[in-house]
Scaffold this motif. Structure first.
Motif, PDB file in Angstrom:
ATOM      1  N   GLN A   2       0.695  -1.142   0.118  1.00  0.00           N
ATOM      2  CA  GLN A   2      -0.077  -0.280   0.385  1.00  0.00           C
ATOM      3  C   GLN A   2       0.648   1.319   0.013  1.00  0.00           C
ATOM      4  OE1 GLN A   2      -1.999   0.723   3.253  1.00  0.00           O
ATOM      5  NE2 GLN A   2      -4.114   1.329   2.471  1.00  0.00           N
ATOM      6  N   LEU A   3       0.551   2.434  -1.268  1.00  0.00           N
ATOM      7  CA  LEU A   3       1.338   3.301  -1.708  1.00  0.00           C
ATOM      8  C   LEU A   3       0.281   4.866  -0.870  1.00  0.00           C
ATOM      9  CD1 LEU A   3       4.263   5.439  -2.308  1.00  0.00           C
ATOM     10  CD2 LEU A   3       2.819   5.266  -3.850  1.00  0.00           C
TER      11      LEU A   3
ATOM     12  N   VAL B 133       6.365  16.831   4.229  1.00  0.00           N
ATOM     13  CA  VAL B 133       4.766  16.071   3.101  1.00  0.00           C
ATOM     14  C   VAL B 133       5.984  14.161   2.938  1.00  0.00           C
ATOM     15  CG1 VAL B 133       5.082  14.983   0.866  1.00  0.00           C
ATOM     16  CG2 VAL B 133       4.639  17.471   1.371  1.00  0.00           C
ATOM     17  N   GLN B 134       4.876  13.417   2.590  1.00  0.00           N
ATOM     18  CA  GLN B 134       5.852  11.815   2.972  1.00  0.00           C
ATOM     19  C   GLN B 134       4.949  11.518   2.264  1.00  0.00           C
ATOM     20  OE1 GLN B 134       5.173  10.648   7.538  1.00  0.00           O
ATOM     21  NE2 GLN B 134       3.827   9.889   6.834  1.00  0.00           N
ATOM     22  N   PHE B 135       5.864  10.561   1.707  1.00  0.00           N
ATOM     23  CA  PHE B 135       5.010   9.199   0.931  1.00  0.00           C
ATOM     24  C   PHE B 135       5.229   7.771   2.024  1.00  0.00           C
ATOM     25  CE2 PHE B 135       5.948  11.513  -2.767  1.00  0.00           C
ATOM     26  CZ  PHE B 135       5.440  11.542  -3.517  1.00  0.00           C
ATOM     27  N   GLY B 136       4.828   6.883   2.704  1.00  0.00           N
ATOM     28  CA  GLY B 136       4.271   5.593   2.704  1.00  0.00           C
ATOM     29  C   GLY B 136       4.290   4.062   2.217  1.00  0.00           C
ATOM     30  N   LEU B 137       5.673   3.556   2.574  1.00  0.00           N
ATOM     31  CA  LEU B 137       4.827   2.266   1.594  1.00  0.00           C
ATOM     32  C   LEU B 137       4.789   0.757   3.119  1.00  0.00           C
ATOM     33  CD1 LEU B 137       4.695   0.225  -0.780  1.00  0.00           C
ATOM     34  CD2 LEU B 137       7.412   0.341  -0.658  1.00  0.00           C
ATOM     35  N   ASN B 138       3.250   0.602   2.778  1.00  0.00           N
ATOM     36  CA  ASN B 138       3.164  -0.802   4.187  1.00  0.00           C
ATOM     37  C   ASN B 138       3.098  -2.430   3.124  1.00  0.00           C
ATOM     38  OD1 ASN B 138       2.562  -2.271   6.129  1.00  0.00           O
ATOM     39  ND2 ASN B 138       0.695  -1.581   5.645  1.00  0.00           N
TER      40      ASN B 138
END
Length: 442
Positions: free
Chosen positions: A285-286, A316-321
């Motif tokens: 999940q992005l 500002v952040q990007f998250g990768l689960n």
């Protein structure tokens, strides 16, 4: 005292008006019966609520694509040894501090799970609407069938009433002849008395049947029984055999037009999208997130407003689960969704099978009733002519009472059978109309 009198009068008139409004009209039409039954049917109401719940689920599934935005504000009052929020050094004094935060996040990719959830909820909503329509259709068919049964029973009652009148005339004539000693056989008057009593029994049975069918109709409408209400007769219509249709054509039409069939197909399609939804959850999940914050402290120099304006910060952040191991519950959800899909497929297939069987049964019942009706037309004509001749011969004294009563019974039985065959045909033809989506034109 005067106010109380006026108030009681107003209350009495209101109750009377309400009670009158609740009464059924003196004559009910078929359309009114259908409307009342649908309005009061609890199953249809439940299906309506289910459809509304599925509509809300559909809206929520679409709104899950929107970013989530949150804000927070808090004030802290500390005393004793604490951390200075300005210098990050330990101090021993009272501190007042405020913190303000706002953040937002949105899912950029999750294996199309959200998109499949929207499709699944949309199809479930459409299936719910079709289930609601199917519930109304079933109520409509039941009311039409029962309404025709009432008319059938009423026609039978009228026929039995006429037969009783004829039996009474014959008995009166025989008793007059008996009083003058003019009966040819001593048993004539007793035979006709027996025939008269049989006609009375038939009349009572016909009245009981009519009362039972009317009560059943009121129960379908879910309203109190009103013995004074009459049902409007339907326009007489010619019986047209098979109406130029065949079971296969009716079945093919029902597959695409019948609400019950549409609901089964849409439920199966919804289950397919549910499998896609759970499969999407196996993917990474992005997400994209951002936020802003600021703070105030009484240890800092500057006014409240200047601190609020100068201490803000953004991110500002990007998250990768990545789901590496989740106790297999995601894969088990997929397995359960597949089983649900298979079950919905069975339901759809069974709905098709039952639908085809019911259409074939209704068609051949209609065709059989029509053939029976045609045969009974000839039989009724023959027995009516036979009775006319028998009556002449009996009154001329050349026919005994046994043969006369037998001739009358044959004619009466043929007339009653003709009425039943006609309404059997009408009932089955209306059932076939239902399968063809023609109920609205009835």
């Amino acid at each position: 005292m005067r106010f109380s009198k006026y108030f009681l009068t107003f209350l009495f008139l209101t109750v009377c008006f309400w009670a009158h409004a609740q009464q059924q009209p003196a004559t009910l039409t078929l359309q009114q019966c259908i409307q009342i039954a649908i309005k009061n049917n609890l199953t249809a109401k439940q299906d309506s609520l289910t459809a509304e719940q599925q509509r809300i689920n559909f809206l929520q599934a679409k709104e899950n694509l929107l970013p989530s935005i949150n804000g927070s504000a808090n004030r802290a009052l500390t005393s004793g040894r604490a951390l200075n929020p300005v210098t990050n050094a330990y101090i021993t004094q009272s501190v007042t501090s405020d913190n303000y935060n706002a953040n937002a996040s949105v899912t950029l990719f999750n294996g199309l799970a959200l998109q499949n959830a929207i499709k699944q909820a949309s199809l479930a909503f459409q299936a719910g609407k079709m289930n609601f329509q199917a519930a109304k259709d079933i109520v409509t068919v039941n009311v039409i069938t029962n309404y025709l049964q009432v008319l059938d029973a009423r026609d039978v009652l009228n026929q039995d009433t006429s037969q009783l009148a004829v039996a009474k005339q014959n008995l009166d004539r025989s008793e007059i002849l008996e009083s003058h000693g003019d009966n040819k056989f001593a048993s004539d008057v007793y035979d006709l008395r027996g025939s008269y009593q049989s006609a009375k029994v038939n009349l009572v049975s016909a009245q009981n049947t009519l009362d039972a069918t009317i009560l059943s109709l009121y129960q379908l409408m879910n309203v109190p029984y009103n013995k004074d209400t009459q049902l409007q007769a339907l326009n007489a219509e010619d019986l047209q055999g098979d109406n130029g249709i065949n079971p296969d054509d009716v079945y093919n039409t029902a597959l695409t037009s019948l609400a019950q069939m549409k609901a089964a197909t849409l439920s199966r399609q919804s289950a397919e999208k549910e499998v896609g939804y759970y499969r999407g959850l196996l993917w990474p999940q992005l997400t994209l997130g951002s936020g802003i914050s600021t703070n105030y402290s009484n240890l800092n120099t500057g006014s409240y407003y200047s601190q609020f304006r100068n201490n803000y910060g953004t991110y500002v952040q990007f998250g990768l689960n990545v789901p590496i191991f989740t106790n297999l519950y995601r894969r088990n959800n997929i397995a359960l969704a597949k089983l649900n899909l298979q079950n919905q497929q069975y339901i759809e297939d069974n709905t098709k099978i039952v639908l085809k069987q019911n259409i074939e049964q209704a068609y051949y019942n209609m065709a059989g009733a029509y053939k029976r009706y045609q045969a009974l037309l000839d039989e009724t004509k023959a027995y009516s002519e036979s009775f006319r001749i028998s009556k002449i011969r009996y009154e001329a004294g050349v026919l005994n009472s046994v043969d006369f009563v037998t001739s009358k019974n044959n004619m009466d039985g043929a007339n009653l059978a003709l009425i039943s065959a006609r309404y059997d045909y009408l009932i089955y033809s209306k059932i076939l109309d239902y399968y063809q989506g023609k109920l609205a034109s009835f």
